[in-house]
Design a protein around this motif. Sequence first.
Motif, PDB file in Angstrom:
ATOM      1  N   CYS A 257     -10.456   2.426  -0.438  1.00 52.09           N
ATOM      2  CA  CYS A 257      -9.501   1.935  -1.589  1.00 52.09           C
ATOM      3  C   CYS A 257      -8.243   2.011  -1.212  1.00 52.09           C
ATOM      4  N   PHE A 258      -7.419   1.313  -1.780  1.00 55.76           N
ATOM      5  CA  PHE A 258      -6.007   1.341  -1.524  1.00 55.76           C
ATOM      6  C   PHE A 258      -5.159   1.283  -2.993  1.00 55.76           C
ATOM      7  N   LEU A 259      -4.217   2.074  -3.112  1.00 55.46           N
ATOM      8  CA  LEU A 259      -3.401   2.201  -4.003  1.00 55.46           C
ATOM      9  C   LEU A 259      -1.912   1.607  -3.977  1.00 55.46           C
ATOM     10  N   LEU A 260      -1.997   0.529  -4.779  1.00 52.24           N
ATOM     11  CA  LEU A 260      -0.846  -0.576  -4.443  1.00 52.24           C
ATOM     12  C   LEU A 260       0.361  -0.544  -5.500  1.00 52.24           C
ATOM     13  N   GLU A 261       1.479  -0.723  -5.139  1.00 57.16           N
ATOM     14  CA  GLU A 261       2.721  -0.670  -5.953  1.00 57.16           C
ATOM     15  C   GLU A 261       3.345  -2.063  -5.739  1.00 57.16           C
ATOM     16  N   HIS A 262       3.932  -2.260  -7.040  1.00 53.16           N
ATOM     17  CA  HIS A 262       4.527  -3.778  -7.028  1.00 53.16           C
ATOM     18  C   HIS A 262       5.613  -3.882  -6.139  1.00 53.16           C
ATOM     19  N   GLU A 263       6.045  -4.767  -5.391  1.00 53.77           N
ATOM     20  CA  GLU A 263       6.952  -4.980  -4.472  1.00 53.77           C
ATOM     21  C   GLU A 263       8.312  -5.245  -5.061  1.00 53.77           C
TER      22      GLU A 263
ATOM     23  N   LEU B  74      -9.388  -1.189 -10.105  1.00 52.39           N
ATOM     24  CA  LEU B  74      -8.720  -0.443 -11.497  1.00 52.39           C
ATOM     25  C   LEU B  74      -7.436  -0.919 -11.559  1.00 52.39           C
ATOM     26  N   GLU B  75      -6.904  -1.262 -12.772  1.00 52.41           N
ATOM     27  CA  GLU B  75      -5.505  -1.726 -13.080  1.00 52.41           C
ATOM     28  C   GLU B  75      -4.895  -0.507 -13.924  1.00 52.41           C
ATOM     29  N   ASP B  76      -3.872  -0.695 -14.290  1.00 50.83           N
ATOM     30  CA  ASP B  76      -3.000   0.328 -15.244  1.00 50.83           C
ATOM     31  C   ASP B  76      -3.070   1.924 -14.621  1.00 50.83           C
ATOM     32  N   VAL B  77      -2.742   2.110 -13.442  1.00 52.07           N
ATOM     33  CA  VAL B  77      -2.974   3.195 -12.861  1.00 52.07           C
ATOM     34  C   VAL B  77      -1.567   4.025 -12.738  1.00 52.07           C
TER      35      VAL B  77
ATOM     36  N   VAL C 169       0.775  -1.313   0.129  1.00 51.63           N
ATOM     37  CA  VAL C 169      -0.133  -0.172  -0.014  1.00 51.63           C
ATOM     38  C   VAL C 169       0.848   1.150   0.134  1.00 51.63           C
ATOM     39  N   ILE C 170       0.479   2.252  -1.113  1.00 53.25           N
ATOM     40  CA  ILE C 170       1.194   3.604  -0.813  1.00 53.25           C
ATOM     41  C   ILE C 170       0.215   4.518  -0.613  1.00 53.25           C
TER      42      ILE C 170
ATOM     43  N   VAL D 153      -1.906  -0.432  -9.113  1.00 59.11           N
ATOM     44  CA  VAL D 153      -3.416  -0.999  -9.158  1.00 59.11           C
ATOM     45  C   VAL D 153      -4.156  -0.359  -8.008  1.00 59.11           C
ATOM     46  N   ILE D 154      -5.403  -0.407  -8.054  1.00 62.83           N
ATOM     47  CA  ILE D 154      -6.157   0.284  -6.905  1.00 62.83           C
ATOM     48  C   ILE D 154      -7.347  -0.837  -6.470  1.00 62.83           C
ATOM     49  N   VAL D 155      -7.414  -1.431  -5.303  1.00 62.54           N
ATOM     50  CA  VAL D 155      -8.022  -2.675  -4.781  1.00 62.54           C
ATOM     51  C   VAL D 155      -8.917  -1.888  -3.635  1.00 62.54           C
ATOM     52  N   ASP D 156     -10.130  -2.821  -3.135  1.00 65.69           N
ATOM     53  CA  ASP D 156     -10.754  -2.195  -2.085  1.00 65.69           C
ATOM     54  C   ASP D 156     -10.151  -3.049  -0.799  1.00 65.69           C
ATOM     55  N   GLN D 157     -11.009  -2.661   0.119  1.00 67.18           N
ATOM     56  CA  GLN D 157     -10.380  -3.424   1.698  1.00 67.18           C
ATOM     57  C   GLN D 157     -10.388  -4.769   1.440  1.00 67.18           C
ATOM     58  N   ASP D 158     -11.029  -5.482   0.663  1.00 72.54           N
ATOM     59  CA  ASP D 158     -11.288  -7.043   0.716  1.00 72.54           C
ATOM     60  C   ASP D 158     -10.377  -7.645  -0.328  1.00 72.54           C
TER      61      ASP D 158
END
Length: 146
Positions: free
Chosen positions: A43-49, A68-71, A20-21, A58-63
């Motif tokens: 919503c959580f904005l994620l960065e690849h480790e 959304l991809e390609d962000v 999460v970023i 990518v953006i995912v919800d709490q679950d």
Amino acid sequence: MITRSSDHIEVEGHIGTWYVIDSGVFELTPDEAGKPVTIRATCFLLEHEEYGDEVANVIVDQDGKLLLEDVYNGFDDLEEAGWSEVQICKCAICEGDFPRDEMIFTKDCHGIPFRLVCLPCYERAMEKGYDGEYYTEADECLDEDY
């Protein structure tokens, strides 16, 4: 359940793990069967480790469900997709976090807005018809040197 400090998150349809970023509360109101239904999600904005900012986020919800991809532009991309950010405020009484549109200002004994509270706290605070202590002009300090 994803939190602000989560890492090693697996996203369906994407290889590797993510962390999460940024996070925020957003809502979408699609028209389902002729009726608008509001969907609210943290919503959580994620960065690849492994690849970091060399690949799209990518953006995912709490679950962990992919929203959304390609962000490339953070939550701005989510807003372009029709989502809107929800302002979260802290209740002055119970100190819980609530969407701003689910809160209301209490009024003091003269009808002046006093403090922003959640709806359950509003009913308790306004039981006597006003929030706070009753006061008159005699209680106010109107001295010039104050």
